[in-house]
Design an enzyme around this catalytic site. Structure first.
Site, PDB file in Angstrom:
ATOM      1  CG  ASN A 111      20.689   7.373  19.192  1.00 26.45           C
ATOM      2  OD1 ASN A 111      19.379   7.239  19.399  1.00 26.45           O
ATOM      3  ND2 ASN A 111      21.080   7.316  18.088  1.00 26.45           N
ATOM      4  CG  HIS A 113      23.085   2.511  16.844  1.00 24.55           C
ATOM      5  ND1 HIS A 113      22.337   3.127  16.503  1.00 24.55           N
ATOM      6  CD2 HIS A 113      24.822   1.860  16.352  1.00 24.55           C
ATOM      7  CE1 HIS A 113      22.710   1.929  14.953  1.00 24.55           C
ATOM      8  NE2 HIS A 113      23.647   0.908  15.213  1.00 24.55           N
ATOM      9  CB  SER A 140      27.705   3.553  20.794  1.00 23.92           C
ATOM     10  OG  SER A 140      28.504   3.014  20.223  1.00 23.92           O
ATOM     11  CG  ASP A 149      22.701   5.534  13.910  1.00 20.66           C
ATOM     12  OD1 ASP A 149      22.355   5.682  14.421  1.00 20.66           O
ATOM     13  OD2 ASP A 149      22.606   4.673  13.138  1.00 20.66           O
TER      14      ASP A 149
HETATM   15  C1  GAR Z   1      17.427  -0.084  21.955  1.00 19.25           C
HETATM   16  O1  GAR Z   1      18.087  -1.052  21.462  1.00 19.25           O
HETATM   17  C2  GAR Z   1      18.540   0.816  21.746  1.00 19.25           C
HETATM   18  O2  GAR Z   1      19.614   0.877  21.352  1.00 19.25           O
HETATM   19  C3  GAR Z   1      18.087   0.557  20.074  1.00 19.25           C
HETATM   20  O3  GAR Z   1      16.210   0.496  20.177  1.00 19.25           O
HETATM   21  C4  GAR Z   1      16.312  -0.074  20.850  1.00 19.25           C
HETATM   22  C5  GAR Z   1      15.418   0.578  21.865  1.00 19.25           C
HETATM   23  O4  GAR Z   1      14.109  -0.917  22.846  1.00 19.25           O
HETATM   24  N1  GAR Z   1      18.717   2.576  19.128  1.00 19.25           N
HETATM   25  C6  GAR Z   1      18.313   1.798  17.654  1.00 19.25           C
HETATM   26  O5  GAR Z   1      18.234   1.221  16.829  1.00 19.25           O
HETATM   27  C7  GAR Z   1      18.469   3.545  17.017  1.00 19.25           C
HETATM   28  N2  GAR Z   1      19.168   3.583  16.213  1.00 19.25           N
HETATM   29  P1  GAR Z   1      13.861   0.190  23.908  1.00 19.25           P
HETATM   30  O6  GAR Z   1      12.415   0.769  23.673  1.00 19.25           O
HETATM   31  O7  GAR Z   1      13.919  -0.722  25.075  1.00 19.25           O
HETATM   32  O8  GAR Z   1      14.568   1.736  25.108  1.00 19.25           O
END
Ligand code: GAR
Length: 213
Positions: A111, A113, A140, A149
């Site tokens: 994942n 984060h 991360s 997480d």
């Molecule tokens: C990203 O910033 C990712 O790190 C976060 O969601 C966004 C997705 O953007 N993930 C989380 O918060 C997971 N807990 P994207 O759809 O443009 O890749």
């Protein structure tokens, strides 16, 4: 799929910009992995159309259509098995996975984060980083375990928090780094350089967070 590269399934829920960065990387001739599937739990995820336009199998599995978390996750497992995914990379997949799914993919589920874990688990990480007054923030990549997480860290990208930042500016600075970081980690994973042993991630046999990618 048509070669011997390890296959990765990408799970998304929305915009799909990390997915897009990973797809672009996978098309480089020297890339050691291939993307076998993009799966979204949200039918309206913008990333689905991007995947389809790139000629990648894209599918929707809506969790609302399942009576409980485990039955949804069992179907997820069936799908990734059908697509012969070696690994699953969560890329903005905003759904908690059950122990059944996580255990099945032990050491093969990653994942990203948007914070320097263990700081700011959960949602609204950029707003919370600003409210806390930190001077550094980032992203991360970690192995997924049952605790949200909290899985073993693989790599982080650090950005400065600037005096006039708002959450949008900070998020954009972090996202740019996410797009660099995740493909690098997936390359190492596909090359067999990454391993989960106990509660620690190893890269080239060394504790991963202390080892340059
Ligand atoms: C990203 O910033 C990712 O790190 C976060 O969601 C966004 C997705 O953007 N993930 C989380 O918060 C997971 N807990 P994207 O759809 O443009 O890749």
């Amino acid at each position: 799929m048509n070669n011997n590269k390890p296959s990765i399934a990408l799970f998304i829920s929305g915009r799909g910009s990390n997915m897009q960065a990973i797809l672009a990387d996978s098309l480089q001739p020297d890339c050691p992995y291939q993307i076998c599937l993009v799966l979204s739990n949200q039918a309206q995820a913008a990333g689905l159309a991007i995947a389809q336009a790139a000629g990648i199998a894209a599918t929707v599995l809506e969790h609302q259509n399942f009576p409980d978390r485990e039955s949804f996750d069992r179907e997820l497992l069936q799908i990734i098995t059908a697509y012969q995914a070696d690994f699953v990379a969560l890329a903005g997949f905003m759904r908690i996975l059950s122990p059944l799914f996580v255990q099945h993919l032990h050491g093969r589920l990653l994942n990203i984060h948007p914070s320097l874990l263990p700081e700011f688990k959960g949602l609204h990480t950029h707003e919370r980083a600003l409210a806390a007054g930190v001077t550094q923030h980032g992203a991360s990549v970690h192995f997924v375990t049952e605790a949200l997480d909290s899985g073993p860290l693989i790599a982080q990208a650090i950005v400065p928090v600037l005096p006039d930042d708002d959450a949008k500016q900070l998020a954009a600075r972090v996202l740019e780094q996410e797009h660099q970081l995740y493909p690098k980690v997936l390359r190492a994973l596909a090359q067999g350089r990454l391993e989960l042993r106990g509660n620690q991630a190893y890269l080239d046999g060394q504790p991963a967070l202390l080892t340059p990618l």
